[in-house]
Design an enzyme around this catalytic site. Structure first.
Site, mmCIF file in Angstrom:
data_model
loop_
_atom_site.group_PDB
_atom_site.id
_atom_site.type_symbol
_atom_site.label_atom_id
_atom_site.label_comp_id
_atom_site.label_asym_id
_atom_site.label_seq_id
_atom_site.Cartn_x
_atom_site.Cartn_y
_atom_site.Cartn_z
ATOM 1 N N ALA A 1 -18.257 0.860 -2.598
ATOM 2 C CA ALA A 1 -17.980 0.898 -4.043
ATOM 3 C C ALA A 1 -17.223 2.171 -4.430
ATOM 4 O O ALA A 1 -17.593 2.870 -5.373
ATOM 5 C CB ALA A 1 -19.270 0.757 -4.853
ATOM 6 N N TYR B 1 0.833 -1.210 0.000
ATOM 7 C CA TYR B 1 0.000 0.000 0.000
ATOM 8 C C TYR B 1 0.864 1.254 0.000
ATOM 9 O O TYR B 1 1.679 1.460 0.900
ATOM 10 C CB TYR B 1 -0.963 0.008 1.189
ATOM 11 C CG TYR B 1 -2.129 -0.970 1.056
ATOM 12 C CD1 TYR B 1 -2.417 -1.592 -0.156
ATOM 13 C CD2 TYR B 1 -2.947 -1.260 2.139
ATOM 14 C CE1 TYR B 1 -3.473 -2.487 -0.286
ATOM 15 C CE2 TYR B 1 -4.014 -2.151 2.023
ATOM 16 C CZ TYR B 1 -4.272 -2.763 0.803
ATOM 17 O OH TYR B 1 -5.318 -3.648 0.679
ATOM 18 N N SER C 1 -13.734 -2.397 -0.395
ATOM 19 C CA SER C 1 -14.547 -1.434 -1.176
ATOM 20 C C SER C 1 -16.015 -1.499 -0.765
ATOM 21 O O SER C 1 -16.900 -1.620 -1.627
ATOM 22 C CB SER C 1 -14.403 -1.674 -2.682
ATOM 23 O OG SER C 1 -13.179 -1.180 -3.144
ATOM 24 N N PRO C 2 -16.327 -1.390 0.509
ATOM 25 C CA PRO C 2 -17.708 -1.602 0.950
ATOM 26 C C PRO C 2 -18.691 -0.540 0.478
ATOM 27 O O PRO C 2 -19.890 -0.795 0.449
ATOM 28 C CB PRO C 2 -17.595 -1.590 2.483
ATOM 29 C CG PRO C 2 -16.372 -0.795 2.772
ATOM 30 C CD PRO C 2 -15.428 -1.086 1.644
ATOM 31 N N GLY D 1 -17.141 4.969 -3.062
ATOM 32 C CA GLY D 1 -17.935 6.193 -2.900
ATOM 33 C C GLY D 1 -19.117 6.299 -3.858
ATOM 34 O O GLY D 1 -19.962 7.173 -3.708
ATOM 35 N N LYS D 2 -19.200 5.356 -4.847
ATOM 36 C CA LYS D 2 -20.282 5.465 -5.856
ATOM 37 C C LYS D 2 -21.670 5.286 -5.238
ATOM 38 O O LYS D 2 -22.659 5.792 -5.745
ATOM 39 C CB LYS D 2 -20.090 4.406 -6.958
ATOM 40 C CG LYS D 2 -19.067 4.832 -8.005
ATOM 41 C CD LYS D 2 -19.042 3.889 -9.175
ATOM 42 C CE LYS D 2 -18.500 2.555 -8.740
ATOM 43 N NZ LYS D 2 -17.953 1.675 -9.695
HETATM 44 N N1 LIG Z 1 -7.773 -7.351 -0.476
HETATM 45 C C1 LIG Z 1 -7.794 -6.561 -1.535
HETATM 46 O O1 LIG Z 1 -7.516 -6.963 -2.664
HETATM 47 C C2 LIG Z 1 -8.171 -5.126 -1.321
HETATM 48 C C3 LIG Z 1 -8.386 -4.270 -2.428
HETATM 49 C C4 LIG Z 1 -8.732 -2.946 -2.190
HETATM 50 C C5 LIG Z 1 -8.870 -2.486 -0.871
HETATM 51 N N2 LIG Z 1 -8.634 -3.331 0.183
HETATM 52 C C6 LIG Z 1 -8.775 -2.875 1.594
HETATM 53 O O2 LIG Z 1 -10.086 -2.405 1.794
HETATM 54 C C7 LIG Z 1 -10.062 -1.057 2.240
HETATM 55 C C8 LIG Z 1 -11.257 -0.336 1.656
HETATM 56 O O3 LIG Z 1 -11.241 -0.430 0.235
HETATM 57 P P1 LIG Z 1 -11.539 0.844 -0.640
HETATM 58 O O4 LIG Z 1 -10.628 1.943 -0.242
HETATM 59 O O5 LIG Z 1 -11.565 0.401 -2.047
HETATM 60 O O6 LIG Z 1 -13.049 1.115 -0.099
HETATM 61 P P2 LIG Z 1 -14.103 2.226 -0.253
HETATM 62 O O7 LIG Z 1 -14.268 2.895 1.067
HETATM 63 O O8 LIG Z 1 -15.305 1.632 -0.907
HETATM 64 O O9 LIG Z 1 -13.463 3.258 -1.299
HETATM 65 C C9 LIG Z 1 -12.571 4.251 -0.928
HETATM 66 C C10 LIG Z 1 -12.681 5.335 -1.982
HETATM 67 O O10 LIG Z 1 -14.023 5.804 -1.981
HETATM 68 C C11 LIG Z 1 -14.087 7.122 -1.489
HETATM 69 N N3 LIG Z 1 -15.109 7.137 -0.434
HETATM 70 C C12 LIG Z 1 -15.133 6.354 0.673
HETATM 71 N N4 LIG Z 1 -16.187 6.654 1.448
HETATM 72 C C13 LIG Z 1 -16.823 7.650 0.797
HETATM 73 C C14 LIG Z 1 -17.975 8.384 1.095
HETATM 74 N N5 LIG Z 1 -18.650 8.163 2.221
HETATM 75 N N6 LIG Z 1 -18.390 9.327 0.228
HETATM 76 C C15 LIG Z 1 -17.692 9.548 -0.905
HETATM 77 N N7 LIG Z 1 -16.564 8.894 -1.243
HETATM 78 C C16 LIG Z 1 -16.131 7.961 -0.391
HETATM 79 C C17 LIG Z 1 -12.736 7.429 -0.871
HETATM 80 O O11 LIG Z 1 -12.406 8.785 -0.998
HETATM 81 P P3 LIG Z 1 -12.074 9.622 0.332
HETATM 82 O O12 LIG Z 1 -10.851 9.003 0.909
HETATM 83 O O13 LIG Z 1 -11.856 11.006 -0.218
HETATM 84 O O14 LIG Z 1 -13.254 9.526 1.232
HETATM 85 C C18 LIG Z 1 -11.808 6.536 -1.680
HETATM 86 O O15 LIG Z 1 -11.477 7.158 -2.919
HETATM 87 C C19 LIG Z 1 -8.690 -0.514 1.802
HETATM 88 O O16 LIG Z 1 -8.247 0.559 2.599
HETATM 89 C C20 LIG Z 1 -7.837 -1.739 1.977
HETATM 90 O O17 LIG Z 1 -7.463 -1.843 3.323
HETATM 91 C C21 LIG Z 1 -8.306 -4.628 -0.032
#
Ligand SMILES: NC(=O)c1ccc[n+]([C@@H]2O[C@H](COP(=O)([O-])OP(=O)(O)OC[C@H]3O[C@@H](n4cnc5c(N)ncnc54)[C@H](OP(=O)(O)O)[C@@H]3O)[C@@H](O)[C@H]2O)c1
Length: 324
Positions: free
Chosen positions: A235, A61, A232-233, A237-238
């Site tokens: 999606a 990361y 990505s719970p 932010g979508k």
């Molecule tokens: N095992 C794997 O292959 C894998 C892959 C990906 C991720 N992960 C893990 O899972 C965690 C979460 O995944 P993710 O970061 O993809 O999840 P996510 O929370 O669905 O997506 C994060 C992205 O969405 C935006 N976002 C989040 N909450 C939001 C909200 N309430 N309103 C608007 N935009 C929002 C964030 O921007 P902002 O930061 O500006 O809010 C960021 O760009 C990662 O930190 C990592 O630890 C694991």
């Protein structure tokens, strides 16, 4: 916050976890800045204040900077290391690692697993990981080699528990046949717009069934008590702020999330995450926002109950069709 006991372990963890993927800023060699350090300190403090106890990392990361800045934050919080569950992952190697021209690849070799953990421990400033996950399935995996690496890491006290990420049922079963330690977690992409692991259970044997490859992964994990974590719970932010130009399915799912949030007097984040929490597998969403207010809005999910009807209405919106 309510908690889950991770089966086959002595770990009790918050239902919602914090994903540290973006804590280190850019995915390149640029150094950590003062602004990134203070943002990380604010986010980790907010997560702990909200009752989050599990923090998810990976060696890659932001090229190691996310672990480094987290380690720096931990040093400033006396006693915090003992109160949290630290999880990291290994097995992905980025382009040019370690030599220019090397392609992006997966590497579950004994040497890489052990070296990767040692790097994570150094960056995080800790003597052990509570959980180590294999990040993405390596087609060249030699399960015996993984077993030896895990045994060595367990014996030396460097890793307490082991698991996988993005693995199918058959891939977990193959590894588990060789590895002495129980595989306690499978971390997979799962949200309302990407619900294939749940959807395959209702779509099996329907015309156009497209999930044969997933082959009962969720049911396998429930049967063998492998805890599911959802990455990505929201999606990316979508589900909260759908992009201006997006497809109808995304728009209508986000609209339903917003409608339910208004009706329940809660946040959209809470509804999107409550959909995962409502599933009886005991799914742990890994929240990845880098905004304090969004993190707090997400943690409200712990107090939201969805009825069967609300859950199915969201499911149908996200899959783009009612259940068969
Ligand atoms: N095992 C794997 O292959 C894998 C892959 C990906 C991720 N992960 C893990 O899972 C965690 C979460 O995944 P993710 O970061 O993809 O999840 P996510 O929370 O669905 O997506 C994060 C992205 O969405 C935006 N976002 C989040 N909450 C939001 C909200 N309430 N309103 C608007 N935009 C929002 C964030 O921007 P902002 O930061 O500006 O809010 C960021 O760009 C990662 O930190 C990592 O630890 C694991």
């Amino acid at each position: 916050m309510k908690s889950y006991r991770i089966p086959h372990s002595d770990l009790e963890v918050s239902r919602i976890a914090y994903g540290c993927m973006d804590l280190g800023g850019s995915w390149d060699a640029r150094p950590l800045t003062k602004a990134l350090r203070s943002r990380a300190a604010e986010l980790v403090a907010a997560a702990i204040e909200q009752g989050i106890t599990l923090f998810d990392h990976a060696d890659i990361y932001t090229h190691g900077k996310s672990e480094t800045v987290f380690g720096d934050v931990l040093r400033e919080l006396p006693g915090a290391r003992q109160r949290i569950v630290l999880q990291s992952k290994c097995g992905i190697r980025l382009q040019d690692d370690p030599r220019r021209g090397n392609p992006p690849r997966y590497d579950f070799s004994h040497l890489h697993i052990v070296r990767s953990v040692e790097g994570s421990l150094r960056r995080l400033g800790t003597d052990h990981l509570d959980i180590l996950l294999l990040h993405r399935p390596d087609p060249l995996v030699e399960p015996d080699e993984v077993a030896q690496a895990f045994a060595q890491l367990k014996q030396s006290g460097k890793v307490r528990h082991f698991g996988v990420s993005n693995h199918t049922a058959a891939q977990v079963a193959l590894l588990q046949r060789h590895v002495d330690q129980p595989l306690v977690i499978n971390q997979v992409e799962l949200n309302l717009l990407h619900s294939y692991l749940i959807d395959e259970g209702v779509s099996a044997n329907q015309e156009g069934d497209r999930y044969a490859a997933a082959a009962g992964t969720l049911d396998y994990c429930r049967l063998h008590e492998v805890m599911i974590q959802a990455w990505s719970p929201v999606a990316k932010g979508k589900l909260i702020h759908p992009p201006a130009r997006t497809d109808r399915r995304t728009r209508s799912t986000a609209a339903l999330v917003a409608k339910l949030a208004r009706a329940k007097g809660t946040t959209k984040e809470a509804v999107a995450l409550a959909w995962l929490l409502r599933h009886p597998a005991g799914i742990q969403p890994i929240v990845g926002t880098t905004k304090r207010e969004r993190l707090i809005a997400s943690c409200l999910a712990d107090g939201v109950e969805l009825s069967r009807e609300e859950w199915y209405a969201l499911f149908a919106a996200g899959r783009g069709a009612p259940v068969p």
